[in-house]
Motif scaffolding. Structure first.
Motif, short mmCIF file in Angstrom:
data_model
loop_
_atom_site.label_atom_id
_atom_site.label_comp_id
_atom_site.label_asym_id
_atom_site.label_seq_id
_atom_site.Cartn_x
_atom_site.Cartn_y
_atom_site.Cartn_z
N VAL A 55 0.86 -1.19 0.00
CA VAL A 55 0.00 0.00 0.00
C VAL A 55 0.89 1.24 0.00
N THR A 78 -1.67 -1.09 -3.90
CA THR A 78 -2.84 -0.22 -3.78
C THR A 78 -2.35 1.19 -3.51
N VAL A 80 -3.17 5.01 -2.54
CA VAL A 80 -4.20 5.76 -1.83
C VAL A 80 -3.85 7.24 -1.88
N VAL A 106 -7.29 3.90 -4.67
CA VAL A 106 -8.35 4.18 -3.70
C VAL A 106 -8.29 5.66 -3.34
N TRP A 114 -10.69 5.61 7.39
CA TRP A 114 -9.75 4.87 6.54
C TRP A 114 -10.49 3.81 5.74
N LEU A 117 -8.38 -1.75 3.40
CA LEU A 117 -7.30 -2.06 2.47
C LEU A 117 -6.82 -3.50 2.60
N LEU A 145 -3.06 -2.26 9.86
CA LEU A 145 -3.13 -2.67 8.46
C LEU A 145 -2.10 -3.75 8.13
#
Length: 286
Positions: A55, A78, A80, A106, A114, A117, A145
């Motif tokens: 992430v 991912t 963000v 995202v 949040w 994820l 996370l």
């Protein structure tokens, strides 16, 4: 990679999005060796179990996302960010590089709720955590996370990049230093976490800090072609922050330097340098 750059939770850039995207891309292009060094350090730390789910928090136009996907060829990422425009730009770059199938975006404001994820192996937060209103809350969220044994890479700046010779200034050398001092004064109120020591914060959040490594980027002439455009874009953005705080002479000199068509434009100078200082903290969830 953000400065000045990222918007995981900062102010929305609005109509400034195209200029921001261009600056972020130039930052990544000029400082690519730094990115390679950082991801190499992370590869050493994850040699026994390379990350498969990554992430990138405050991804901007994807310098970190794309560097990590190059380094970890079996990983998916991912990205963000608060800005849909920057995320669209990131996806276009991923398509150009043939890795769009490994990237998900995202849109989220990390000062708010949040997004879900999932559990991840590596979190990358480059020049983004200082934008959070409550970075300690952010670190706790990142801790939750990460899978046990997962790694967080925090990259922050000691200061903004510098480009100009010290002797520039009408009868008063040190124009760039005065511009940065004015910017620091403004940021002290709006970005109080900029320049913080993240080691103690990481420890308080439950992380075990494994690496704290400063990087000094010091590029000297002759510079690669994008460096002049990077200086130009950075100084234009600097002007937008400090114009009201500068003397009329300093503002006039700065305007000459960022006048694209002028004879003194940084786009035509052969005495520019690129100096930047950034620090990596790599911390593991036990």
């Amino acid at each position: 990679m953000t400065d000045h750059h990222h918007s995981a939770a900062g102010a929305s850039h609005g109509s400034d999005e195209p200029a921001m995207a261009a600056l972020l891309d130039l930052d990544a292009e000029v400082l690519h060796t730094f990115l390679s060094d950082v991801t190499s350090t992370l590869a050493d730390l994850t040699r026994d179990e390379p990350p498969r789910r990554i992430v990138d928090l405050g991804s901007g136009t994807g310098a970190g996302t794309l560097a990590l996907l190059r380094r970890f060829e079996d990983a998916e990422a991912t990205a963000v960010d608060r800005s849909p425009e920057l995320l669209d730009h990131l996806l276009a770059k991923a398509r150009d590089r043939g890795v769009a199938g490994r990237v998900r975006t995202v849109q989220a404001d990390l000062d708010d709720a949040w997004p879900d994820l999932g559990a991840v192996h590596l979190v990358w937060a480059s020049v983004s955590l200082h934008h959070l209103a409550d970075p300690d809350r952010g670190l706790r969220k990142i801790f939750e996370l990460l899978r046990p044994g997962g790694l967080l890479a925090v990259i922050e700046m000691a200061g903004f990049p510098r480009f100009l010779p010290d002797d520039i200034g009408r009868g008063r050398p040190g124009l760039e230093a005065r511009c940065h001092a004015a910017r620091a004064e403004a940021h002290a109120e709006h970005l109080p976490h900029l320049g913080a020591d993240w080691g103690p914060r990481l420890s308080r959040a439950g992380f075990a800090v494994e690496v704290e490594r400063p990087f000094t980027i010091d590029l000297r002439p002759p510079l690669p072609e994008p460096a002049a455009r990077y200086a130009h874009a950075s100084l234009q953005r600097l002007r937008s922050h400090v114009a009201e705080k500068l003397s009329s002479d300093d503002l006039a000199t700065l305007d000459h330097l960022i006048d694209s068509d002028g004879p003194d434009s940084v786009l035509r100078r052969d005495d520019l340098t690129v100096h930047a200082e950034r620090t990596l903290w790599a911390a593991r969830r036990p």
